[in-house]
Design a protein around this motif. Structure first.
Motif, short mmCIF file in Angstrom:
data_model
loop_
_atom_site.label_atom_id
_atom_site.label_comp_id
_atom_site.label_asym_id
_atom_site.label_seq_id
_atom_site.Cartn_x
_atom_site.Cartn_y
_atom_site.Cartn_z
N GLY A 143 0.82 -1.21 0.00
CA GLY A 143 0.00 0.00 0.00
C GLY A 143 0.85 1.26 0.00
O GLY A 143 0.63 2.18 -0.79
N VAL A 144 1.86 1.29 0.87
CA VAL A 144 2.64 2.52 0.99
C VAL A 144 3.45 2.77 -0.28
O VAL A 144 3.59 3.90 -0.75
N GLN A 145 3.94 1.68 -0.89
CA GLN A 145 4.71 1.83 -2.13
C GLN A 145 3.81 2.41 -3.24
O GLN A 145 4.25 3.23 -4.05
N ARG A 146 2.56 1.96 -3.26
CA ARG A 146 1.63 2.47 -4.27
C ARG A 146 1.35 3.95 -4.05
O ARG A 146 1.16 4.73 -4.98
N SER A 193 -1.95 -15.89 -4.62
CA SER A 193 -0.95 -14.86 -4.37
C SER A 193 -0.95 -13.92 -5.56
O SER A 193 -0.76 -14.35 -6.70
N VAL A 194 -1.21 -12.64 -5.30
CA VAL A 194 -1.31 -11.67 -6.38
C VAL A 194 -0.39 -10.51 -6.04
O VAL A 194 -0.38 -10.04 -4.91
N ASP A 195 0.44 -10.06 -7.00
CA ASP A 195 1.40 -9.03 -6.62
C ASP A 195 1.25 -7.73 -7.38
O ASP A 195 2.16 -6.94 -7.47
N ASN A 196 0.09 -7.49 -7.98
CA ASN A 196 -0.11 -6.16 -8.57
C ASN A 196 -1.58 -5.77 -8.53
O ASN A 196 -2.48 -6.62 -8.44
N THR A 197 -1.80 -4.46 -8.56
CA THR A 197 -3.15 -3.92 -8.42
C THR A 197 -4.07 -4.39 -9.54
O THR A 197 -5.23 -4.72 -9.31
N GLU A 198 -3.50 -4.47 -10.75
CA GLU A 198 -4.34 -4.84 -11.90
C GLU A 198 -4.97 -6.21 -11.69
O GLU A 198 -6.18 -6.39 -11.89
N SER A 199 -4.15 -7.17 -11.24
CA SER A 199 -4.69 -8.52 -11.05
C SER A 199 -5.72 -8.53 -9.92
O SER A 199 -6.73 -9.22 -9.98
N MET A 200 -5.42 -7.75 -8.88
CA MET A 200 -6.36 -7.68 -7.75
C MET A 200 -7.68 -7.09 -8.22
O MET A 200 -8.76 -7.55 -7.83
N TYR A 201 -7.58 -6.08 -9.09
CA TYR A 201 -8.79 -5.42 -9.58
C TYR A 201 -9.62 -6.35 -10.48
O TYR A 201 -10.79 -6.11 -10.72
N SER A 244 11.96 2.66 -12.74
CA SER A 244 10.98 1.71 -13.30
C SER A 244 11.23 0.28 -12.82
O SER A 244 10.42 -0.60 -13.03
N ASP A 245 12.38 0.06 -12.15
CA ASP A 245 12.68 -1.28 -11.65
C ASP A 245 12.06 -1.56 -10.28
O ASP A 245 12.16 -2.67 -9.76
N LEU A 246 11.49 -0.54 -9.67
CA LEU A 246 10.88 -0.75 -8.36
C LEU A 246 9.63 -1.63 -8.51
O LEU A 246 9.01 -1.65 -9.58
N ALA A 247 9.27 -2.33 -7.45
CA ALA A 247 8.08 -3.20 -7.53
C ALA A 247 6.87 -2.37 -7.92
O ALA A 247 5.99 -2.83 -8.65
N CYS A 248 6.83 -1.17 -7.42
CA CYS A 248 5.77 -0.26 -7.80
C CYS A 248 6.48 0.89 -8.54
O CYS A 248 6.98 1.83 -7.91
N PRO A 249 6.62 0.79 -9.86
CA PRO A 249 7.53 1.68 -10.59
C PRO A 249 7.19 3.16 -10.42
O PRO A 249 6.03 3.54 -10.33
#
Lengths: 537, 439
Positions: free
Chosen positions: A22-25, A257-265, A57-62
């Protein structure tokens, strides 16, 4: 000329930048916004798998290519402090934003104060949760609030714990969530005829997922068309999966296990009810994102963040936390049995979620940064109280003891009354300041010395000084049932230890919750008192 | 009085000796300060039996470095006035050696029969001859001010000089308020049969034939399983035998249960085919519930409790399967005989009455302490001298004088150095710097 007019911010960021969260986003959303407005943004953060100056852009949340990202070592020492001061001096930002909920904030706040750059301190969680688990004591917890020029908290109630003079600095801004594009139909089953309760988040102790599994197992027979979907990972994954296996309904509990907002959405629209059984939350994205998708939501009535976001029976339900399993099961039953109610609450949730869209929130953020810059300009040259706090900050940061140091006001009258007991027990293994302050939160909030509290009233109230010493059990076994006016721990150190009495463990599951805090050695009276002999000899 | 009870396998399972040690600790803690010691494989392992809160636990985690030193500290910290050791093997050397030179009365409780202790649990484990094992046991037991056996004949296993310090009395067993309706019950009970030493196979062979004659009878085996590969293989073998003999619908292999009372109450006959016991808990408990026992004659710990054709049947170990068949046939054919034997079993079970047994324990504690001051014969002095070499050769990490005896001296210094004001003033200056500092 443009460069001179351009505002600049340095962010000391909480969280691992190579992981999604959350904080990274929120860094992504805020820095994008500031860059667009022409700010220079330098972000210093932690990451185990990235090099010192990674491509944003290499960050988990670019992040935007225009953000300067620096990875710093996790060991916060004087050398790093000097290095950071040099680097930040070169940048010469207009403002420093320290985003940190733990006592590491002391280190970064000290960098800002020593460079005399305006400081915005952002605590990303419930203040009570942070004070309980992430800070050693009240006075150290207060330091960044005192030295900051402006403070950010996520929810209005989080300032209640602060002193009035700190509250005036606070601006409350919730975190941003992305709008939904596809909505759930919580009143309609999926194509396979089934319904889904969904959880998403970390699988860690504060999320109390074991209560959700128990509550679901309680309802599973009554609602054969419903499944539970758990999305996330974390330290308790194995334990929770084992718990699910041992229930009779393991085949109806799905783990993802989901690691991005798009998949969660993509998953929200297929769900019918969102449950977040956490003990504490800051400003839970998972809850508001579910609301944005039209899902009805359930959280505990005592859960910070959630209990301010959810309006009970309007856009979600607040479950009765005093009976965690049946309370949660009752709230779930209420919605699982009523499709119309699920729909109605979900619709209201969509309205509520609109309050958290990025644009207005980022505007508030920029205003907060600018206000800190302005405030610093108008501040008197010297304020004795702030100067004192800054010196403590510097001392703690320099000594490297900011993570464990405890500072208490000396309550002289009380101290003189219990001086002998205090000095006998202080420094011995069976009084554990950290345990005491975490367990008896009222003492931690009050800022009183925990040992003095235990000696003056705590033991009479049945408080335990450590997970290794059960006050009541000791009295019962070794002090003729507890009618004595002697503090049991003092009795132990002065008499019991020499008569064959032995401390009785509390058995409150403390070391199961915090395995890293378990002593390596089994308790030994002789080892505990050993320092005593050598000090004496 | 402060009492330290040590029972090594306390956390490893629900054995008979462990039950006696746990019950004794619970009982003695009503009047005394009791510490219960035992070995653990992992930190946090607890005794298999329930202990009251007043019993202080003292686990010995042997895998830890310096664990002997730490455990010596724990014994000293208990301020024990007496040390009671429960054991039935050469492991006693590891524990009792901690007390070398530490002037504390020791009571040894041998929880099995001497023959098994010397052969299986001493000679075989230490890799020494039977006579060497017997000698080592004598030398070690000479350090005790009292040795307690469960059966009178076991005393004879010691030389005369040491026999003077030995007593024998039964273990205590609660006398239940309910008893079994053996006249109606058609169930044979066996306890522990999934362990190899319990010699269950002859019973299974007898059952193959007896269940043809009495198809409505069942055999229920309740047993812990040895956790080793061999232990698991043995259970598989037993399960296979049951299946191969076509008695699967009559024979049930059950795991260990916390409460055996419902099982005894549902039984009509108890069978124990073990050829070696200390004092069989299963026989004693069956007697208290009024269930007649079929056991093997001349097995210590069974023979003597089971009185042939009074409260049960003793069979000869020669041709054991046929003898078992006959004994089972006799009891299964006659509900009146079962009832008669059951009544006698209950009458005879009064020897286990806890009140009188615990009185014997209390007396034994007094005698042990009295003996401690008297015990100074040439035999004792001789054994004390030679034991040092035995400890050095058999106990890893043994350091003469570096264990309880020297630690006790340190502890006395701690006791002497109570806090005085100069100590407090020094500590206060630290506090001002670390805890109450403003800068």
């Amino acid at each position: 000329m443009y460069k001179l007019a351009r505002k600049s911010v340095v962010i000391f960021a909480l969280g691992q930048l190579d992981r999604m969260g959350g904080v990274q986003r929120s860094y992504q959303s805020l820095t994008d916004y500031l860059i667009k407005l022409g700010w220079q943004v330098d972000l210093f953060g932690f990451a185990k798998t990235l090099d010192n100056s990674p491509n944003p852009s290499d960050l988990a949340c670019p992040l935007s290519e225009d953000v300067n990202v620096k990875i710093i070592p996790s060991n916060l020492d004087e050398k790093l402090s000097t290095q950071l001061r040099e680097e930040v001096s070169k940048i010469s930002p207009d403002v420093i934003l320290v985003v940190n909920s733990s006592s590491r904030a002391v280190f970064f706040s000290d960098v800002a104060k020593r460079l005399e750059i305006p400081l915005v301190y952002s605590m990303r969680g419930s203040t009570e949760y942070c004070l309980r688990y992430l800070w050693p004591c009240r006075s150290v917890f207060e330091l960044p609030f005192k030295v900051a020029d402006a403070v950010h908290l996520l929810m209005p109630s989080y300032q209640d714990i602060l002193d009035p003079e700190e509250r005036v600095k606070v601006t409350t801004i919730p975190s941003q969530i992305e709008p939904a594009t596809v909505y759930a139909s919580p009143d309609q089953p999926n194509a396979d005829g089934r319904y889904k309760v969904i959880y998403s988040g970390r699988l860690s102790f504060e999320k109390q997922l074991h209560f959700l599994i128990q509550a679901f197992a309680k309802l599973a027979e009554e609602f054969p068309d419903w499944d539970l979907q758990i999305i996330g990972n974390g330290p308790l994954e194995e334990q929770l999966k084992k718990q699910a296996q041992e229930s009779r309904f393991a085949d109806r509990i799905e783990w993802l296990s989901v690691d991005n907002t798009e998949s969660m959405y993509e998953l929200y629209p297929k769900a019918h009810l969102k449950v977040l059984p956490s003990e504490y939350e800051g400003c839970p994205m998972a809850l508001r994102e579910a609301m944005a998708h039209g899902l009805p939501v359930i959280a505990y009535d005592t859960c910070s963040g959630s209990n301010e976001i959810i309006e009970h029976d309007v856009d979600g339900l607040l479950a009765f936390a005093k009976e965690p399993v049946s309370g949660l099961a009752n709230a779930m039953r209420d919605l699982m049995a009523d499709s119309q109610k699920r729909f109605n609450l979900g619709q209201k949730g969509i309205e509520k979620a609109a309050c958290y869209l990025p644009e207005p929130i980022n505007q508030e953020w920029e205003a907060l940064l600018l206000s800190a810059i302005e405030k610093k300009k108008t501040k008197p040259e010297s304020n004795p109280s702030i100067d004192m706090e800054s010196r403590i900050l510097e001392k703690l940061a320099k000594d490297g003891t900011y993570a464990s140091a405890m500072h208490f006001k000396k309550e002289e009258v009380l101290y003189q009354k219990y001086r002998k007991e205090f000095l006998t027990i202080y420094g011995r293994r069976l009084f554990n300041d950290r345990y005491y302050l975490e367990t008896y939160m009222d003492v931690k909030i009050s800022g009183h010395d925990p040992l003095l509290h235990y000696l003056s009233e705590g033991w009479r109230l049945g408080c335990n000084p450590s997970p290794e010493f059960d006050t009541n059990a000791y009295q019962e076994i070794y002090m003729s049932g507890g009618n004595s006016d002697i503090c049991p721990l003092y009795h132990f150190y002065t008499k019991g230890a020499f008569k064959g009495c032995f401390p009785v463990e509390v058995g409150d599951g403390y070391f199961e919750k915090w395995p890293g805090r378990k002593h390596r050695e089994i308790y030994s009276i002789i080892n505990d008192l050993d320092g005593f002999i050598y000090e004496k000899l | 009085m402060n009492i330290f009870i040590f029972c090594g396998p306390m956390a490893f399972g629900k054995g008979g000796m462990e039950k006696v040690a746990a019950s004794l600790a619970n009982y003695l803690s009503k009047k005394h300060v009791v510490t219960l010691g035992y070995f653990v494989r992992e930190i946090g392992d607890r005794p298999a039996y329930t202990l009251v809160k007043t019993v202080s636990l003292a686990p010995w985690f042997k895998k830890l470095k310096d664990s002997r030193l730490d455990y010596s500290k724990r014994i000293v910290e208990s301020s024990a006035d007496i040390f009671i050791y429960f054991g039935a093997s050469s492991q006693a050397l590891q524990v009792i050696s901690l007390l070398e030179g530490f002037y504390i009365p020791i009571m040894m409780h041998e929880g099995s029969n001497p023959d098994r202790v010397i052969n299986d649990s001493w000679s075989n484990i230490r890799g020494v001859s039977r006579s060497q094992a017997a000698w080592e046991r004598e030398a070690l037991y000479s350090q005790a001010s009292l040795i307690r056996f469960t059966m009178p004949e076991y005393v004879e296993s010691l030389p005369l000089d040491i026999q003077k310090y030995a007593v024998a009395f039964h273990n205590a067993f609660e006398i239940p308020t309910k008893y079994s309706n053996v006249k109606e019950n058609k169930c044979i009970i066996n306890i522990g049969g999934l362990k190899k030493n319990k010699n269950i196979i002859p019973l299974l062979n007898a059952c193959r034939d007896i269940f043809r004659k009495f198809p409505d009878w069942k055999l229920h085996i309740f047993s812990a399983v040895n956790n080793s590969t061999a232990g698991k293989e043995y259970v598989e073998k037993i399960a296979r035998m049951v299946s191969d003999k076509g008695i699967s619908s009559n024979v049930f292999l059950n795991s260990e249960v916390d409460d055996l009372e419902p099982e005894y109450l549902a039984s009509g006959i108890h069978v124990i085919t073990s050829l070696s016991e200390g004092l069989s808990n299963a026989v004693a408990e069956s007697m208290t519930y009024g269930v007649p026992t079929i056991g093997v004659s001349n097995v210590p710990g069974v023979d003597g409790l089971v009185l042939n054709n009074r409260n049960g049947i003793l069979i000869d170990r020669e041709d054991i399967e046929n003898n078992l068949y006959d004994a089972l046939d006799k009891l299964m054919s006659s509900s009146c005989l079962r009832e008669d034997f059951g009544i006698k079993a209950r009458e005879d079970a009064h020897i286990f009455e806890p009140i009188s047994i615990y009185r014997k324990w209390e007396d034994a504690l007094k005698i042990c302490i009295e003996n401690h001051w008297k015990r100074n014969s040439e035999v004792h002095r001789h054994y004390s001298r030679v034991l040092i070499d035995l400890y050095r050769n058999s106990v890893v990490g043994f350091q003469k004088g570096k264990e309880c005896r020297d630690i006790q001296k340190d502890f006395l210094i701690i006791r002497e150095n109570r806090c005085d004001d100069s100590f407090f003033v020094d500590k206060e200056s630290d506090l001002k710097r670390d805890r109450w500092s403003s800068v």
